[in-house]
Design a protein around this motif. Structure first.
Motif, PDB file in Angstrom:
ATOM      1  N   LEU A  86      16.650  29.000  82.960  1.00 10.96           N
ATOM      2  CA  LEU A  86      15.868  29.784  83.743  1.00 10.96           C
ATOM      3  C   LEU A  86      15.503  29.394  85.385  1.00 10.96           C
ATOM      4  CD1 LEU A  86      13.686  31.428  80.994  1.00 10.96           C
ATOM      5  CD2 LEU A  86      15.769  32.620  82.251  1.00 10.96           C
ATOM      6  N   LYS A  87      15.377  29.984  86.321  1.00  8.48           N
ATOM      7  CA  LYS A  87      14.960  29.902  87.555  1.00  8.48           C
ATOM      8  C   LYS A  87      16.199  28.996  88.426  1.00  8.48           C
ATOM      9  CE  LYS A  87      10.051  29.468  86.661  1.00  8.48           C
ATOM     10  NZ  LYS A  87       8.721  29.021  86.989  1.00  8.48           N
ATOM     11  N   ARG A 126      12.036  19.275  85.307  1.00  5.27           N
ATOM     12  CA  ARG A 126      12.411  18.492  84.259  1.00  5.27           C
ATOM     13  C   ARG A 126      11.607  18.047  83.192  1.00  5.27           C
ATOM     14  NH1 ARG A 126      16.649  15.329  83.812  1.00  5.27           N
ATOM     15  NH2 ARG A 126      17.317  15.774  85.883  1.00  5.27           N
ATOM     16  N   PRO A 127      10.346  17.922  83.163  1.00  2.56           N
ATOM     17  CA  PRO A 127       9.477  18.072  81.828  1.00  2.56           C
ATOM     18  C   PRO A 127       9.872  19.332  80.835  1.00  2.56           C
ATOM     19  CG  PRO A 127       8.306  17.398  83.725  1.00  2.56           C
ATOM     20  CD  PRO A 127       9.569  17.965  84.158  1.00  2.56           C
ATOM     21  N   SER A 128      10.166  20.420  81.800  1.00  3.14           N
ATOM     22  CA  SER A 128      10.397  21.604  80.867  1.00  3.14           C
ATOM     23  C   SER A 128      11.729  21.331  79.963  1.00  3.14           C
ATOM     24  CB  SER A 128      10.616  22.949  81.792  1.00  3.14           C
ATOM     25  OG  SER A 128      11.060  24.019  81.004  1.00  3.14           O
ATOM     26  N   LEU A 129      12.739  20.584  80.623  1.00  2.00           N
ATOM     27  CA  LEU A 129      13.908  20.188  80.121  1.00  2.00           C
ATOM     28  C   LEU A 129      13.761  19.185  78.728  1.00  2.00           C
ATOM     29  CD1 LEU A 129      17.132  20.551  79.621  1.00  2.00           C
ATOM     30  CD2 LEU A 129      17.052  18.588  81.239  1.00  2.00           C
ATOM     31  N   LEU A 130      13.008  18.283  79.110  1.00  2.00           N
ATOM     32  CA  LEU A 130      12.589  17.171  78.130  1.00  2.00           C
ATOM     33  C   LEU A 130      11.708  17.721  76.968  1.00  2.00           C
ATOM     34  CD1 LEU A 130      11.761  14.349  80.485  1.00  2.00           C
ATOM     35  CD2 LEU A 130      13.760  14.747  79.318  1.00  2.00           C
ATOM     36  N   CYS A 176      14.276  28.108  76.116  1.00  2.00           N
ATOM     37  CA  CYS A 176      14.284  28.289  77.380  1.00  2.00           C
ATOM     38  C   CYS A 176      13.610  27.164  78.067  1.00  2.00           C
ATOM     39  CB  CYS A 176      13.533  29.666  77.795  1.00  2.00           C
ATOM     40  SG  CYS A 176      14.149  30.970  76.975  1.00  2.00           S
ATOM     41  N   PHE A 177      14.089  26.743  79.454  1.00  2.00           N
ATOM     42  CA  PHE A 177      13.491  25.810  80.097  1.00  2.00           C
ATOM     43  C   PHE A 177      13.673  26.553  81.701  1.00  2.00           C
ATOM     44  CE2 PHE A 177      17.910  24.389  80.251  1.00  2.00           C
ATOM     45  CZ  PHE A 177      18.139  23.820  81.523  1.00  2.00           C
ATOM     46  N   ASP A 178      12.870  25.530  82.435  1.00  2.00           N
ATOM     47  CA  ASP A 178      12.983  25.988  83.697  1.00  2.00           C
ATOM     48  C   ASP A 178      13.655  24.700  84.431  1.00  2.00           C
ATOM     49  OD1 ASP A 178      12.438  26.016  86.705  1.00  2.00           O
ATOM     50  OD2 ASP A 178      10.135  25.924  86.478  1.00  2.00           O
ATOM     51  N   GLY A 232       9.670  28.417  74.487  1.00  2.00           N
ATOM     52  CA  GLY A 232       9.630  27.612  75.538  1.00  2.00           C
ATOM     53  C   GLY A 232       8.273  27.422  76.332  1.00  2.00           C
ATOM     54  N   ASP A 233       8.327  26.427  77.192  1.00  2.00           N
ATOM     55  CA  ASP A 233       6.952  26.176  78.040  1.00  2.00           C
ATOM     56  C   ASP A 233       6.702  27.353  78.660  1.00  2.00           C
ATOM     57  OD1 ASP A 233       7.377  23.696  77.144  1.00  2.00           O
ATOM     58  OD2 ASP A 233       7.564  22.691  79.071  1.00  2.00           O
ATOM     59  N   GLU A 234       5.061  27.449  78.750  1.00  2.00           N
ATOM     60  CA  GLU A 234       4.456  28.620  79.572  1.00  2.00           C
ATOM     61  C   GLU A 234       4.968  28.281  80.966  1.00  2.00           C
ATOM     62  OE1 GLU A 234       0.012  29.486  80.923  1.00  2.00           O
ATOM     63  OE2 GLU A 234       0.298  28.554  78.763  1.00  2.00           O
ATOM     64  N   ARG A 235       5.285  29.414  81.828  1.00  2.00           N
ATOM     65  CA  ARG A 235       5.585  29.451  83.233  1.00  2.00           C
ATOM     66  C   ARG A 235       7.317  29.057  83.348  1.00  2.00           C
ATOM     67  NH1 ARG A 235      -0.093  28.091  84.440  1.00  2.00           N
ATOM     68  NH2 ARG A 235      -0.790  30.199  85.144  1.00  2.00           N
ATOM     69  N   CYS A 236       8.075  28.838  82.140  1.00  2.00           N
ATOM     70  CA  CYS A 236       9.580  28.396  82.362  1.00  2.00           C
ATOM     71  C   CYS A 236      10.211  29.669  82.770  1.00  2.00           C
ATOM     72  CB  CYS A 236       9.778  27.770  81.299  1.00  2.00           C
ATOM     73  SG  CYS A 236      10.220  28.803  79.914  1.00  2.00           S
ATOM     74  N   GLY A 237       9.654  30.751  82.800  1.00  2.00           N
ATOM     75  CA  GLY A 237      10.382  32.003  83.393  1.00  2.00           C
ATOM     76  C   GLY A 237      10.697  33.122  82.243  1.00  2.00           C
ATOM     77  N   LYS A 238      10.370  32.960  81.212  1.00  2.00           N
ATOM     78  CA  LYS A 238      10.731  33.921  80.165  1.00  2.00           C
ATOM     79  C   LYS A 238      10.416  35.535  80.243  1.00  2.00           C
ATOM     80  CE  LYS A 238       8.406  31.599  76.885  1.00  2.00           C
ATOM     81  NZ  LYS A 238       7.607  30.550  77.305  1.00  2.00           N
ATOM     82  N   THR A 239       8.979  35.464  80.944  1.00  2.00           N
ATOM     83  CA  THR A 239       8.592  36.649  80.927  1.00  2.00           C
ATOM     84  C   THR A 239       8.983  37.532  82.334  1.00  2.00           C
ATOM     85  OG1 THR A 239       6.294  36.226  80.295  1.00  2.00           O
ATOM     86  CG2 THR A 239       6.548  38.123  81.771  1.00  2.00           C
ATOM     87  N   THR A 240       9.426  36.510  83.404  1.00  2.00           N
ATOM     88  CA  THR A 240      10.347  37.088  84.332  1.00  2.00           C
ATOM     89  C   THR A 240      11.453  37.446  84.026  1.00  2.00           C
ATOM     90  OG1 THR A 240       9.146  35.641  85.891  1.00  2.00           O
ATOM     91  CG2 THR A 240      10.944  36.815  86.701  1.00  2.00           C
ATOM     92  N   PHE A 241      12.305  36.959  83.222  1.00  2.00           N
ATOM     93  CA  PHE A 241      13.641  37.144  82.508  1.00  2.00           C
ATOM     94  C   PHE A 241      13.586  38.469  81.739  1.00  2.00           C
ATOM     95  CE2 PHE A 241      16.527  36.901  78.927  1.00  2.00           C
ATOM     96  CZ  PHE A 241      17.805  36.949  79.395  1.00  2.00           C
TER      97      PHE A 241
END
Length: 191
Positions: free
Chosen positions: A120-121, A89-93, A83-85, A12-21
């Motif tokens: 995530l988020k 929306r760009p994270s989903l795309l 994963c996406f935020d 997933g994109d950087e900062r989409c929440g993977k590390t926090t998860f």
């Protein structure tokens, strides 16, 4: 009791929440409610390991994040979670434009490799988002379109659906150790 090691890769994109998860679930089941501050894990400490014992056996889950190490493409995961935020929306795309292509190119030999989509988020799903709200139905539709096995969403910050998301990921991962594997027979299910 035999121990099974299961490799799970989060894309997933950087900062989409993977590390926090991963950081929240690493604090233990009793701290998943969002009331305890999150102590963020460092990407260089991968894999993030969780040992879980169930009636079916002893499992060692090794979670990797595409943020680090750079060698994630050399992994042979048992399960991939894209994963996406939810608030971006760009994270989903990017699931369609980048991550599903990366998944299919990198793991071409793994046609039977289970694939989950994780939103995530969830706590940041905003009604006044200028890009439009990403409702669960839209993300679920995308998960179906890319032929993912499941769609899950949660918030690591508040703990909303976090236990359920982690349990669903682990359940799917454990199924990869069976003769049937972890991939569903067809269609995407929502969690």
């Amino acid at each position: 009791m035999e121990e099974h090691t299961i490799t799970i890769l989060l894309l997933g994109d950087e900062r989409c929440g993977k590390t926090t998860f991963l950081s929240r679930i690493s604090q233990g089941r009793h701290n998943l409610n969002g009331r305890v501050p999150i102590h963020l894990l460092r990407d260089m400490d991968q894999p993030f390991v969780f040992d879980i014992r169930s009636r079916k056996g002893q499992y060692r889950f090794e979670f990797y994040d595409n943020s680090s190490p750079e060698t994630w493409r050399l992994l042979e995961p048992d399960l991939v979670v894209i994963c996406f935020d939810i608030s971006d929306r760009p994270s989903l795309l990017n699931i369609q434009q980048l991550w599903i292509k990366e998944f299919r190119t990198t793991f071409a030999a793994g046609d039977g490799l289970p694939l989950l989509v994780l939103g995530l988020k969830r706590d940041l799903r905003a009604i006044d988002d200028p890009n439009g709200i990403i409702y669960p139905q839209e993300a679920y539709g995308l998960a179906q379109q890319i032929r993912a096995d499941r769609y899950i969403e949660c918030s690591a910050v508040t703990g909303e659906l976090l236990t359920e998301a982690f349990d669903d990921i682990c359940k799917t991962a454990v199924e990869t150790t069976t003769a049937e594997g972890g991939q569903s027979d067809g269609g995407c299910t929502a969690m």
